[in-house]
Design a protein around this motif. Structure first.
Motif, PDB file in Angstrom:
ATOM      1  N   ARG A 187      17.952   6.285  26.148  1.00 28.65           N
ATOM      2  CA  ARG A 187      19.392   6.092  26.050  1.00 28.65           C
ATOM      3  C   ARG A 187      20.025   5.629  27.359  1.00 28.65           C
ATOM      4  O   ARG A 187      21.118   5.056  27.364  1.00 28.65           O
ATOM      5  CB  ARG A 187      20.054   7.393  25.583  1.00 28.65           C
ATOM      6  CG  ARG A 187      21.511   7.258  25.168  1.00 28.65           C
ATOM      7  CD  ARG A 187      22.045   8.594  24.668  1.00 28.65           C
ATOM      8  NE  ARG A 187      21.337   9.044  23.486  1.00 28.65           N
ATOM      9  CZ  ARG A 187      21.643   8.681  22.254  1.00 28.65           C
ATOM     10  NH1 ARG A 187      22.647   7.863  22.037  1.00 28.65           N
ATOM     11  NH2 ARG A 187      20.938   9.133  21.226  1.00 28.65           N
ATOM     12  N   GLY A 188      19.349   5.901  28.458  1.00 24.31           N
ATOM     13  CA  GLY A 188      19.905   5.514  29.741  1.00 24.31           C
ATOM     14  C   GLY A 188      21.052   6.396  30.192  1.00 24.31           C
ATOM     15  O   GLY A 188      21.896   5.951  30.967  1.00 24.31           O
ATOM     16  N   THR A 242      24.087  14.983  24.794  1.00 22.17           N
ATOM     17  CA  THR A 242      25.146  15.186  23.800  1.00 22.17           C
ATOM     18  C   THR A 242      26.067  13.977  23.678  1.00 22.17           C
ATOM     19  O   THR A 242      26.904  13.948  22.774  1.00 22.17           O
ATOM     20  CB  THR A 242      25.998  16.428  24.140  1.00 22.17           C
ATOM     21  OG1 THR A 242      26.736  16.185  25.351  1.00 22.17           O
ATOM     22  CG2 THR A 242      25.119  17.656  24.315  1.00 22.17           C
ATOM     23  N   ARG A 243      25.913  12.980  24.561  1.00 22.83           N
ATOM     24  CA  ARG A 243      26.755  11.791  24.473  1.00 22.83           C
ATOM     25  C   ARG A 243      26.410  10.994  23.219  1.00 22.83           C
ATOM     26  O   ARG A 243      25.252  10.873  22.822  1.00 22.83           O
ATOM     27  CB  ARG A 243      26.570  10.909  25.703  1.00 22.83           C
ATOM     28  CG  ARG A 243      27.196  11.449  26.970  1.00 22.83           C
ATOM     29  CD  ARG A 243      28.700  11.388  26.946  1.00 22.83           C
ATOM     30  NE  ARG A 243      29.204  10.021  26.884  1.00 22.83           N
ATOM     31  CZ  ARG A 243      29.371   9.240  27.947  1.00 22.83           C
ATOM     32  NH1 ARG A 243      29.086   9.699  29.159  1.00 22.83           N
ATOM     33  NH2 ARG A 243      29.841   8.019  27.806  1.00 22.83           N
ATOM     34  N   SER A 279      25.326  12.074  13.957  1.00 25.26           N
ATOM     35  CA  SER A 279      25.917  11.759  15.255  1.00 25.26           C
ATOM     36  C   SER A 279      26.881  10.580  15.130  1.00 25.26           C
ATOM     37  O   SER A 279      26.508   9.502  14.684  1.00 25.26           O
ATOM     38  CB  SER A 279      24.814  11.404  16.254  1.00 25.26           C
ATOM     39  OG  SER A 279      25.351  10.941  17.471  1.00 25.26           O
ATOM     40  N   GLY A 280      28.133  10.800  15.515  1.00 24.31           N
ATOM     41  CA  GLY A 280      29.118   9.735  15.512  1.00 24.31           C
ATOM     42  C   GLY A 280      29.693   9.371  14.165  1.00 24.31           C
ATOM     43  O   GLY A 280      30.505   8.442  14.075  1.00 24.31           O
ATOM     44  N   TYR A 340      31.310  12.822  22.666  1.00 28.79           N
ATOM     45  CA  TYR A 340      30.251  13.822  22.690  1.00 28.79           C
ATOM     46  C   TYR A 340      30.034  14.378  21.284  1.00 28.79           C
ATOM     47  O   TYR A 340      30.973  14.494  20.497  1.00 28.79           O
ATOM     48  CB  TYR A 340      30.635  14.980  23.628  1.00 28.79           C
ATOM     49  CG  TYR A 340      30.714  14.592  25.074  1.00 28.79           C
ATOM     50  CD1 TYR A 340      29.613  14.744  25.905  1.00 28.79           C
ATOM     51  CD2 TYR A 340      31.888  14.058  25.606  1.00 28.79           C
ATOM     52  CE1 TYR A 340      29.677  14.378  27.248  1.00 28.79           C
ATOM     53  CE2 TYR A 340      31.963  13.685  26.939  1.00 28.79           C
ATOM     54  CZ  TYR A 340      30.850  13.849  27.758  1.00 28.79           C
ATOM     55  OH  TYR A 340      30.914  13.487  29.073  1.00 28.79           O
ATOM     56  N   ASN A 341      28.775  14.727  20.999  1.00 27.41           N
ATOM     57  CA  ASN A 341      28.479  15.415  19.751  1.00 27.41           C
ATOM     58  C   ASN A 341      28.866  16.883  19.865  1.00 27.41           C
ATOM     59  O   ASN A 341      28.645  17.523  20.899  1.00 27.41           O
ATOM     60  CB  ASN A 341      26.988  15.315  19.430  1.00 27.41           C
ATOM     61  CG  ASN A 341      26.611  13.974  18.860  1.00 27.41           C
ATOM     62  OD1 ASN A 341      27.230  13.514  17.906  1.00 27.41           O
ATOM     63  ND2 ASN A 341      25.614  13.321  19.444  1.00 27.41           N
ATOM     64  N   SER A 342      29.431  17.394  18.803  1.00 30.10           N
ATOM     65  CA  SER A 342      29.799  18.801  18.733  1.00 30.10           C
ATOM     66  C   SER A 342      29.034  19.444  17.585  1.00 30.10           C
ATOM     67  O   SER A 342      28.496  18.749  16.714  1.00 30.10           O
ATOM     68  CB  SER A 342      31.307  18.928  18.491  1.00 30.10           C
ATOM     69  OG  SER A 342      31.659  20.244  18.148  1.00 30.10           O
TER      70      SER A 342
END
Length: 381
Positions: free
Chosen positions: A75-76, A81-82, A180-181, A208-210
């Protein structure tokens, strides 16, 4: 075609993260089948130096998830969690899978998972197009397939919703997983917009993922999230009204191994997302079967939909199919097909599936052994 270079049982290798739940469960299944431990090829080694295989090995490709160092390389970003970065993750992951496949070919090893299938399975737009072309029932989508409409931001989403008369849609990152997202978006008269999502946005605009699903109640808030996600690619699907169990929306994860539906779990939720890590709960599978039959539907037909979806990826041993039962329990659609949808610990096989008493990993090992035996029989003079 399956080929075996020896007359003995297959020698297994697994590309995964050593010590992870997935690799451990697979190794348990290998040991239970009386086979030597599978040789583990670490994703970190693959990404840093390339894959190495032995002649005649049968190679399983497993998820690169749940490892911070691997996620950082893919992902870099340092924070797992981003939400942003899924396009870079996809490009690097599919390149690594292609390298694994090339190394297997050079060594004379055999892959259980096709790199081209994996590339499609991790692009929701391409996967939707493949399923639709195969006659699998799927939610309507303006972004389906390689010729689908581009989504550059919220204005494109707004326009596509209006053009295709879809007041309720799911907006999904093209390369996301585990919800995610994802945004479940509803529009109404007077320009009203609201959405349910697990995405949290900080003051700097980073996503961010919650572990909780929250409500966005203004178009401005929804637009900001969509605009931030759009550079990584977005997929839009009609939000189909799902059947319910106990007053909660219900769907199923069905695992298909070697073309046969072997395991199923019901997921229920008070929110549009049924993922267990987002507050979803396992439902009653026997209750689902009873509801389908009482409505005049066919449980066998529902499983056949999943098998048809898996058949669109014939060179991949195992997939997890997200099956959406529509209101009334008579009709079904496929929401997604997952390359690594088999992490269902302690779940045993469906009656009549041939996997009774087996978990998802044991069923896959049994399928590999069956293929090896059948190959030896078919090649014996």
């Amino acid at each position: 075609m399956w080929r075996s270079v020896s007359s003995g049982p297959p020698r297994l290798a697994v590309v995964g993260n050593p010590g992870s739940r997935r690799v451990s469960l697979f190794q348990d299944a290998v040991a239970a089948a009386g086979l030597p431990p599978a040789r583990t090829v670490a994703w970190l080694d693959v990404l840093e130096g390339g894959a190495r295989f032995l002649p005649g090995e049968t190679v399983r490709v497993d998820s690169p998830g749940e490892d911070a160092a691997v996620d950082r390389l893919l992902r870099g970003a340092d924070d797992p969690t981003r939400v942003e970065g899924s396009a870079l993750w996809y490009a690097r992951f599919t390149a690594a899978v292609r390298e694994v496949a090339a190394a297997a070919v050079r060594a004379g090893a055999r892959l259980l998972d096709d790199p081209a299938d994996i590339a499609v399975l991790f692009d929701k737009r391409l996967c939707h197009g493949v399923l639709d072309a195969a006659g699998v029932p799927v939610p309507a989508s303006p972004t389906s397939g390689p010729a689908g409409a581009p989504v550059r931001g919220w204005e494109d989403v707004r326009a596509l919703i209006a053009e295709h008369r879809m007041p309720r849609v799911f907006v999904k990152p093209a390369h996301g997983s585990s919800a995610s997202g994802v945004l479940a978006v509803e529009t109404a008269g007077g320009g009203r917009v609201r959405a349910a999502t697990s995405v949290e946005r900080d003051p700097a605009g980073r996503l961010y993922n919650s572990l909780r699903v929250r409500r966005c109640t203004t178009e401005r808030e929804v637009a900001a999230i969509v605009d931030a996600l759009a550079p990584d690619g977005l997929h839009i699907e009609r939000w189909l009204p799902k059947a319910s169990q106990g007053g909660r929306a219900a769907d199923l994860r069905v695992v298909v191994v070697a073309g046969r539906a072997t395991h199923a779990v019901v997921r229920t939720s008070a929110s549009p997302m049924t993922n267990l890590h987002l507050g979803g709960a396992r439902g009653d599978l026997a209750g689902v079967r009873a509801a389908v039959e009482a409505a005049g539907g066919s449980w066998g037909g529902a499983l056949a939909v999943c098998e048809r979806a898996a058949a669109a990826f014939p060179d991949t041993l195992c997939v997890g199919v997200d099956l959406l039962p529509l209101t009334g329990w008579r009709r079904f659609a496929v929401g997604e097909v997952n390359a690594f949808g088999d992490l269902l610990p302690r779940l045993t096989g469906l009656p009549g599936s041939g996997a009774e008493g087996m978990d998802t990993y044991a069923a896959q090992v049994a399928a590999v052994l069956d293929r090896a035996r059948n190959t030896r029989v078919s090649t014996t003079p």
